[in-house]
Design an enzyme around this catalytic site. Structure first.
Site, mmCIF file in Angstrom:
data_model
loop_
_atom_site.group_PDB
_atom_site.id
_atom_site.type_symbol
_atom_site.label_atom_id
_atom_site.label_comp_id
_atom_site.label_asym_id
_atom_site.label_seq_id
_atom_site.Cartn_x
_atom_site.Cartn_y
_atom_site.Cartn_z
ATOM 1 C CB SER A 18 1.644 -40.472 11.710
ATOM 2 O OG SER A 18 0.679 -39.636 11.407
ATOM 3 C CE LYS B 182 1.959 -30.172 17.001
ATOM 4 N NZ LYS B 182 2.814 -31.014 17.850
ATOM 5 C CB SER C 166 12.726 -31.859 16.609
ATOM 6 O OG SER C 166 11.836 -30.911 17.186
ATOM 7 N NE ARG D 212 2.627 -21.231 18.295
ATOM 8 C CZ ARG D 212 3.528 -22.026 18.055
ATOM 9 N NH1 ARG D 212 4.653 -21.547 17.379
ATOM 10 N NH2 ARG D 212 3.485 -22.932 18.595
#
Length: 651
Positions: free
Chosen positions: A411, A414, A456, A559
């Site tokens: 998980s 976020k 990543s 964003r």
């Protein structure tokens, strides 16, 4: 003039260079003998004695032959080493012995002390001329090379000095080392200085690059060094870690930009081997999303824990092929005998997932498959939910049916009070696993929650470096935005260990350390490239004065769905575990029947592409979801499209 002569000399063929050395050494030996005779006899009457010339006439050719056998003329003068110096000493000593033997055996008029004087003189002249030529060559080449400082005067720093001296790019002007006992000494003709003198050395020698040669230092120690250097107007590069050098994966002179781990300075905690092996050793293990950043690292670490079989489940053909080849090469190189099964498939396909679990007898699943890029999922809401939520439901149900022993969901932080669909979908996936744990006991479900991982796909670090290479600007969404960071290997290791502690329905939270301000991170990366950052607020009035820096840091605004701060816990309750960097959290759950009803409503909204209804349903569930006011889905036009039914997962 001198540079031109050296250039012409270097351009000669090897045979021509050796001929010149032979002639020069012959002349040196003759001169050394005559000088020794002059010093011993204090006159030049010996020059008319034929026996004197016979002695030198026999000694020189035999000496040259010995020099050849010792490899005098194989050594390249520019790169002459201590081994070559030893050869010179042995050769000259042999020449002196030959002179003594010839003069004694033939009763030649050569005093017994002359061979000793001759030997010392020849050693100084033959060795000295080579040292002088070596210095001339290096000075000539060094004028064109970049001056650098090596930070670290240990074995690695010395190896790096030797490598760079033989290359055309860098010229080492100084060592810097924290060890007081080394400061003030010379290593290979290069002085070792204290760290406090770095700024002066940079200004005095026009240094643009500092090379870190401390591969065995801990991350905390490297962080102290990096913090000391980052404010200086130089680029900081480093050599590979000691493990890579020892294993042969990298060479000491393979310079790299400073790794982001050096900026964070956090040393990993040694793994608890019993937890690492708990769900893996001797078992059939499947990793979904195996080709992703976390999935692939999980596979690498699982492979070394000796599973009975490793099943790679991945939707991307290229990612699966690349990982499969890498793991097979690793297994062969390290003598690991583990069958590897590469399966192309979507987690939304229940038939294929069930068939795979049954066919290979999977006992442990690490479920890492997910769409995780916040802006993309925000623009593709339905696909994000179908993959992250319904895909997790498919794998969980198939795991229960196949009586899989352990199911570990990867998980994210976020998922805590999410403001975006990606985070909300991962919180729903946690609810799916919690409900699955409640409705049965054969399969142990657990969830592991952590923040950003370094390196990543989509990570800010590679993007920052690319922007710097292009000359900027480096883009950050907001001056105050912070994120937790962890290295991929540490995250994967902790995920495996957390799964080994699960009892059913557990939510594990990894200790991510202190959050990092992204703008500060961007500043540091720019400085370590030897450049000066300056900040620009996008939309502000144009600057009238020239910017005070080299690379702009611009702020583009948050964003859609993006938060300033991420959290790891929904509530305040957490408890320690066997591992110091793994906590367990107590989170709200949804009963299986209530979850099924919610998923049915979500699926119906997905089928009609009702984005507004989806956001409302997620907010009503125990997810903590607080959606952004804007809907930015690329296919949403404000209407519900009943005429556009969507297939169920796997149909």
């Amino acid at each position: 003039m001198l540079d031109g002569s050296l250039t012409r000399l270097l351009a000669l063929k090897r045979a021509q260079k050796r001929a010149i050395q032979l002639v020069a050494d012959s002349a040196i030996l003759v001169f050394s003998f005559l000088l020794a005779m002059f010093l011993r006899l204090e006159g030049d009457d010996y020059l008319t004695h034929g026996g004197v010339w016979l002695a030198i006439g026999l000694t020189v050719p035999v000496s040259l032959l010995i020099f050849v056998r010792l490899g005098f003329y194989r050594a390249v003068i520019r790169y002459i080493s201590m081994r070559a110096v030893r050869a010179i000493m042995i050769g000259v000593f042999a020449s002196a012995v030959i002179l003594f033997a010839v003069s004694q055996l033939l009763s030649l008029p050569v005093p017994r002390s002359v061979p000793a004087i001759y030997g010392l003189t020849a050693l100084c002249l033959i060795g000295g001329t080579r040292m002088v030529m070596r210095r001339l060559f290096r000075n000539s080449a060094g004028a064109k090379r970049i001056p650098v400082i090596i930070y670290g005067a240990g074995d690695s720093g010395r190896q790096l000095l030797s490598s760079l001296e033989q290359g055309p790019e860098y010229r080492v002007v100084a060592f810097v080392d924290d060890a007081v006992e080394l400061q003030g000494t010379d290593i290979g003709g290069t002085r070792v200085h204290a760290p406090g003198t770095v700024a002066d050395l940079i200004e005095r020698h026009g240094i643009e690059t500092i090379l870190l040669a401390v591969p065995s230092a801990s991350r905390a120690e490297r962080r102290v060094i990096v913090e000391r250097l980052e404010m200086l107007p130089v680029r900081v590069q480093t050599i590979p870690g000691i493990a890579d050098i020892v294993s042969g994966k990298a060479k000491v002179n393979e310079l790299r930009d400073v790794a982001i781990e050096d900026l964070l300075g956090r040393d990993p905690v040694p793994a608890l081997q019993a937890l690492m092996a708990s769900n893996i050793r001797g078992k059939v293990v499947m990793v979904t999303g195996a080709g992703g950043s976390i999935g692939s690292e999980l596979c690498r670490q699982i492979l070394r824990q000796s599973p009975a079989q490793l099943v790679l489940w991945e939707l991307s053909e290229l990612a699966l092929y690349t990982l499969d080849m890498e793991l097979r090469e690793t297994a062969e190189a390290e003598g690991i005998d583990v069958p590897i099964v590469p399966l192309i498939g979507s987690v939304q396909n229940p038939g294929r997932m069930s068939a795979a679990l049954e066919r290979f007898g999977v006992q442990t699943i690490y479920h890492a498959a997910a769409y995780k890029h916040v802006p993309l999922v925000e623009q593709n809401v339905v696909e994000g939910l179908r993959n992250n939520v319904f895909g997790t439901k498919v794998v969980a149900d198939a795991a229960i049916d196949a009586r899989v022993e352990a199911f570990i969901l990867v998980s994210t932080d976020k998922a805590v009070r999410p403001t975006n669909i990606m985070g909300a979908s991962k919180r729903l996936a946690e609810l799916v696993c919690q409900a699955a744990a409640e409705r049965q006991s054969a399969t142990t479900f657990s969830m592991v929650r952590f923040g950003n991982v370094l390196g990543s796909s989509g990570s800010v670090i590679p993007r920052f470096r690319k922007q710097i290479e292009r000359g900027g600007p480096v883009t950050v969404t907001d001056p105050e935005i912070t994120r937790y960071f962890m290295t991929i290997p540490e995250a994967a290791q902790l995920v495996i260990q957390a799964g080994g502690m699960a009892s059913g329905g557990d939510v594990f939270v990894l200790d991510m350390g202190e959050p990092i301000r992204i703008a500060d991170l961007a500043d540091r990366i720019v400085r370590l490239c030897g450049l000066r950052p300056y900040r620009v607020i996008e939309g502000a009035d144009a600057q009238t004065d020239p910017p005070d820096g080299d690379i702009a840091i611009t702020f583009t605004g948050l964003r859609p769905g993006e938060k300033l701060y991420e959290e790891l816990l929904i509530g305040a309750e957490s408890a320690a575990t066997l591992h110091p960097r793994i906590m367990t959290a107590h989170e709200a759950t949804l009963a299986p029947a209530a979850l099924d009803a919610l998923l049915d409503r979500l699926l119906a909204a997905c089928q009609t592409y009702d984005i507004a209804a989806l956001r409302r349903l997620i907010a009503e569930a125990p997810t903590g979801y607080e959606p952004d006011a804007r809907i930015v889905d690329l296919l949403w036009d404000g209407e519900v499209h009943h005429a556009r039914p969507m297939l169920r997962a796997g149909e």
